[in-house]
Scaffold this active site. Sequence first.
Site, PDB file in Angstrom:
ATOM      1  N   ASN A   9       0.870  -1.183   0.000  1.00 43.51           N
ATOM      2  CA  ASN A   9       0.000   0.000   0.000  1.00 43.51           C
ATOM      3  C   ASN A   9       0.901   1.225   0.000  1.00 43.51           C
ATOM      4  OD1 ASN A   9      -1.811   2.031   0.491  1.00 43.51           O
ATOM      5  ND2 ASN A   9      -2.393   1.341   2.541  1.00 43.51           N
ATOM      6  N   TRP A  10       0.986   1.878  -1.151  1.00 44.36           N
ATOM      7  CA  TRP A  10       1.898   3.028  -1.263  1.00 44.36           C
ATOM      8  C   TRP A  10       1.341   4.273  -0.581  1.00 44.36           C
ATOM      9  CZ3 TRP A  10       3.999   3.060  -7.031  1.00 44.36           C
ATOM     10  CH2 TRP A  10       4.771   1.907  -7.224  1.00 44.36           C
ATOM     11  N   LYS A  11       0.072   4.256  -0.215  1.00 41.72           N
ATOM     12  CA  LYS A  11      -0.566   5.436   0.392  1.00 41.72           C
ATOM     13  C   LYS A  11      -0.350   6.660  -0.513  1.00 41.72           C
ATOM     14  CE  LYS A  11      -0.145   3.192   4.824  1.00 41.72           C
ATOM     15  NZ  LYS A  11      -0.055   3.267   6.275  1.00 41.72           N
ATOM     16  N   HIS A  99      -9.462   1.009   5.395  1.00 42.83           N
ATOM     17  CA  HIS A  99      -8.174   1.275   6.040  1.00 42.83           C
ATOM     18  C   HIS A  99      -8.393   2.259   7.182  1.00 42.83           C
ATOM     19  CE1 HIS A  99      -4.049   2.465   6.736  1.00 42.83           C
ATOM     20  NE2 HIS A  99      -3.678   1.400   6.050  1.00 42.83           N
ATOM     21  N   GLU A 101      -6.788   4.726   8.119  1.00 46.91           N
ATOM     22  CA  GLU A 101      -6.588   6.128   7.742  1.00 46.91           C
ATOM     23  C   GLU A 101      -7.839   6.689   7.062  1.00 46.91           C
ATOM     24  OE1 GLU A 101      -2.935   5.426   5.629  1.00 46.91           O
ATOM     25  OE2 GLU A 101      -1.966   4.920   7.521  1.00 46.91           O
ATOM     26  N   GLU A 171      -4.902  -4.747  10.857  1.00 45.89           N
ATOM     27  CA  GLU A 171      -3.895  -3.698  10.999  1.00 45.89           C
ATOM     28  C   GLU A 171      -4.083  -2.980  12.331  1.00 45.89           C
ATOM     29  OE1 GLU A 171      -2.255  -2.673   6.798  1.00 45.89           O
ATOM     30  OE2 GLU A 171      -3.578  -1.109   7.516  1.00 45.89           O
ATOM     31  N   GLY A 177       2.945   2.464  10.781  1.00 46.12           N
ATOM     32  CA  GLY A 177       3.896   3.550  10.573  1.00 46.12           C
ATOM     33  C   GLY A 177       4.641   3.950  11.840  1.00 46.12           C
ATOM     34  N   SER A 217       3.864  -1.952  10.390  1.00 48.50           N
ATOM     35  CA  SER A 217       5.319  -2.013  10.542  1.00 48.50           C
ATOM     36  C   SER A 217       5.903  -3.395  10.242  1.00 48.50           C
ATOM     37  CB  SER A 217       5.752  -1.533  11.934  1.00 48.50           C
ATOM     38  OG  SER A 217       5.365  -0.176  12.127  1.00 48.50           O
ATOM     39  N   GLY A 238       3.070  -1.067   4.289  1.00 43.80           N
ATOM     40  CA  GLY A 238       3.110   0.357   3.986  1.00 43.80           C
ATOM     41  C   GLY A 238       4.534   0.793   3.656  1.00 43.80           C
ATOM     42  N   GLY A 239       5.218   1.328   4.640  1.00 43.74           N
ATOM     43  CA  GLY A 239       6.551   1.915   4.439  1.00 43.74           C
ATOM     44  C   GLY A 239       7.524   1.011   3.687  1.00 43.74           C
TER      45      GLY A 239
HETATM   46  O1  LIG Z   1      -1.106   0.772   6.934  1.00 46.74           O
HETATM   47  C1  LIG Z   1      -0.335  -0.082   6.530  1.00 46.74           C
HETATM   48  C2  LIG Z   1      -0.588  -0.780   5.265  1.00 46.74           C
HETATM   49  O2  LIG Z   1      -1.872  -0.536   4.799  1.00 46.74           O
HETATM   50  C3  LIG Z   1       0.892  -0.432   7.271  1.00 46.74           C
HETATM   51  O3  LIG Z   1       1.769   0.621   7.143  1.00 46.74           O
HETATM   52  P1  LIG Z   1       3.281   0.448   7.674  1.00 46.74           P
HETATM   53  O4  LIG Z   1       3.777  -0.854   7.087  1.00 46.74           O
HETATM   54  O5  LIG Z   1       3.999   1.655   7.158  1.00 46.74           O
HETATM   55  O6  LIG Z   1       3.197   0.385   9.169  1.00 46.74           O
END
Ligand SMILES: O=C(CO)COP(=O)(O)O
Length: 254
Positions: A9-11, A99, A101, A171, A177, A217, A238-239
């Site tokens: 997920n590149w956000k 998600h 967010e 999640e 993050g 993470s 994510g990251g």
């Molecule tokens: O929200 C995430 C994937 O959708 C997880 O993000 P991180 O891997 O950056 O913690």
Amino acid sequence: MRKNLVAGNWKMNLTYQDGLALVSEITHMVADEVSGANVEVVICPPFPLLHSVGRLLTEGGRIHLGAQNCHQQDSGAFTGEVSARLLQSVGVEYVILGHSERRQYFHEDDALLSQKLKAVLAAGLKPIFCVGETLETREAGETFSHLGKQLKDGLFHLSNEEFDQVTIAYEPIWAIGTGKTATSAQAQEVHAFIREQIARAYDAEAAQNTTILYGGSANAQNARELFSQPDVDGGLIGGAALKSRDFTEIIKSF
Ligand SMILES: O=C(CO)COP(=O)(O)O
């Protein structure tokens, strides 16, 4: 047999140019290093990148295209929104829904997510439905009641046939993050709980067949340990999905 899956997920990160460079590195690394692995890979870039990334993925072979959100209506006067049908027409196969967010910053609730799920399924796409608890909820000992409610109100209204198309992502919000990962035991405990809830809402077969991802993470160092848990079937990353070497190592962790 349920499938293992790693989704990036590149956000809201990267430019068009950076995104194409990243996906081209990933397709090369995956083609060279991951040939036999029992894992499906999905990349979910921001909307403007979908078409071009999709073309690179088609040329590169085995990675699938996902989106991070969509609108619940099929078309119409919804300025700034993108429908599931449009996503399908540019080659998208998966859509992340719910998600944390989106729930937090865009006020998406279970009623709205139910409509989005229906739209995604009607377009022939596969939802990756996210659930997770805050640190406050965990510390109050309410993790399971919270997750149970998110599943029941957001997801379990689907028919058996619709539910077959769903991937679930656990999640924990406190791990997203933050560099703070759930331990493999914490992840396994929640994943087993989710599977049990599926068995109750549908049946044992549906529970066994559902892919449940861990997100929060996850990285190249901890993925192997997390994925070795019996109910953890992959990750929503994510990251670490923004770095070709790290993302490839995560895929290789199966
Ligand atoms: O929200 C995430 C994937 O959708 C997880 O993000 P991180 O891997 O950056 O913690």
